[in-house]
Design a protein around this motif. Structure first.
Motif, PDB file in Angstrom:
ATOM      1  N   LEU A   1       0.799  -1.218   0.000  1.00 35.32           N
ATOM      2  CA  LEU A   1       0.000   0.000   0.000  1.00 35.32           C
ATOM      3  C   LEU A   1       0.839   1.277   0.000  1.00 35.32           C
ATOM      4  CD1 LEU A   1      -2.878  -1.096   2.380  1.00 35.32           C
ATOM      5  CD2 LEU A   1      -2.980  -0.760  -0.090  1.00 35.32           C
ATOM      6  N   ASP A   2       2.128   1.156   0.305  1.00 37.88           N
ATOM      7  CA  ASP A   2       2.984   2.342   0.284  1.00 37.88           C
ATOM      8  C   ASP A   2       3.849   2.399  -0.972  1.00 37.88           C
ATOM      9  OD1 ASP A   2       4.577   0.196   0.845  1.00 37.88           O
ATOM     10  OD2 ASP A   2       5.645   1.124   2.520  1.00 37.88           O
TER      11      ASP A   2
ATOM     12  N   ASP B   1      -5.340   4.744  -2.004  1.00 40.20           N
ATOM     13  CA  ASP B   1      -5.350   5.871  -1.079  1.00 40.20           C
ATOM     14  C   ASP B   1      -6.367   5.649   0.038  1.00 40.20           C
ATOM     15  OD1 ASP B   1      -4.595   8.804  -0.498  1.00 40.20           O
ATOM     16  OD2 ASP B   1      -6.776   8.938  -0.714  1.00 40.20           O
TER      17      ASP B   1
ATOM     18  N   ARG C   1      -5.240   2.922   2.554  1.00 40.37           N
ATOM     19  CA  ARG C   1      -4.236   3.436   3.494  1.00 40.37           C
ATOM     20  C   ARG C   1      -4.898   4.257   4.596  1.00 40.37           C
ATOM     21  NH1 ARG C   1      -0.604   4.761  -1.106  1.00 40.37           N
ATOM     22  NH2 ARG C   1      -1.472   6.862  -0.988  1.00 40.37           N
TER      23      ARG C   1
ATOM     24  N   THR D   1      -4.093  -3.159   5.850  1.00 41.71           N
ATOM     25  CA  THR D   1      -2.680  -3.541   5.789  1.00 41.71           C
ATOM     26  C   THR D   1      -2.389  -4.529   4.666  1.00 41.71           C
ATOM     27  OG1 THR D   1      -3.006  -5.334   7.409  1.00 41.71           O
ATOM     28  CG2 THR D   1      -2.376  -3.169   8.267  1.00 41.71           C
TER      29      THR D   1
ATOM     30  N   SER E   1       0.140  10.615  -2.536  1.00 43.23           N
ATOM     31  CA  SER E   1       0.882   9.549  -3.202  1.00 43.23           C
ATOM     32  C   SER E   1       2.365   9.885  -3.259  1.00 43.23           C
ATOM     33  CB  SER E   1       0.346   9.321  -4.622  1.00 43.23           C
ATOM     34  OG  SER E   1       0.648  10.407  -5.474  1.00 43.23           O
TER      35      SER E   1
ATOM     36  N   THR F   1       4.001   9.055   0.143  1.00 47.56           N
ATOM     37  CA  THR F   1       4.121   7.652   0.536  1.00 47.56           C
ATOM     38  C   THR F   1       4.972   6.829  -0.412  1.00 47.56           C
ATOM     39  OG1 THR F   1       2.053   7.133  -0.643  1.00 47.56           O
ATOM     40  CG2 THR F   1       1.893   7.637   1.709  1.00 47.56           C
TER      41      THR F   1
END
Length: 214
Positions: free
Chosen positions: A44-45, A148, A151, A156, A210, A213
């Protein structure tokens, strides 16, 4: 599997065990379980927004909606020559949506939905099911907004089931079955709320987050 043998609760138990159902074709009533040896996931990052996708997002000639037409999103995903989404799957996931366990991120152009993605939520895990696009970059835009939201909502794990070249270009990776089950077990112990972030961000807000991250 007989089409009436699978209930929404049994379907959620299957996701918790790391398996999911598919059909051979739209007109085939039978379902079968899938438990891939290698699993696709989106960190997710690490969602990758290319320069061309960034331009499409910044243009803002679309409206993002959450769960405005879940059934229409599933129908859009099934509207292709070959699909694993049959009538049984359509009904089951529509029921999961009414139970609060399935959600859609949708891209609209005026009164017409032009792209979207849907999936199942359980704990802090989001199980991506399918996506569609009726115009350039629409499904990619939907994924960017979905990541987005996940998050912000405390998720997770974003499970993509399989890794395709298209998903890989956006940052998805492939992990072993054992590694997936470890991540799944951790996610199921946590809580996340898909609806918690509220309204979707503006294109500028999305792109700014975005950048922070990535």
């Amino acid at each position: 599997m007989e089409r009436d043998a699978l209930t929404p609760d049994l379907l959620l138990d299957a996701y918790a065990a790391g398996i999911f159902p598919m059909a051979e074709a739209r007109d085939d009533d039978a379902l079968f379980w899938v438990h891939p040896e290698r699993r696709g996931v989106f960190p997710l990052d690490a969602f990758h927004i290319s320069r061309s996708l960034r331009r499409s997002i910044r243009r803002g000639d679309y409206t993002m909606r959450v769960n405005a037409d879940f059934a229409g999103t599933v129908a859009g995903c099934a509207a292709r020559e070959e699909t694993w989404i049959n009538g049984t799957i359509f009904r089951l996931y529509t029921r999961l949506h009414s139970m609060g366990h399935a959600h859609s991120m949708e891209v609209w152009d005026g009164p017409r939905m032009v792209g979207g993605v849907y999936g199942v939520t359980l704990g802090a895990a989001f199980f991506g099911e399918s996506m569609f696009s009726r115009r350039r970059d629409a499904s990619k835009i939907a994924l960017a907004y979905l990541v987005d939201r996940l998050r912000l909502a405390g998720f997770t794990l974003f499970d993509t089931q399989f890794l395709t070249p298209h998903l890989q270009s956006l940052g998805a990776v492939e992990i072993s079955r054992d590694a997936y089950h470890a991540r799944l077990a951790d996610a199921l112990k946590r809580r996340a709320d898909f609806n918690a972030p509220g309204a979707v961000p503006t294109p500028q807000e999305l792109l700014q987050r975005s950048t922070q991250t990535s």
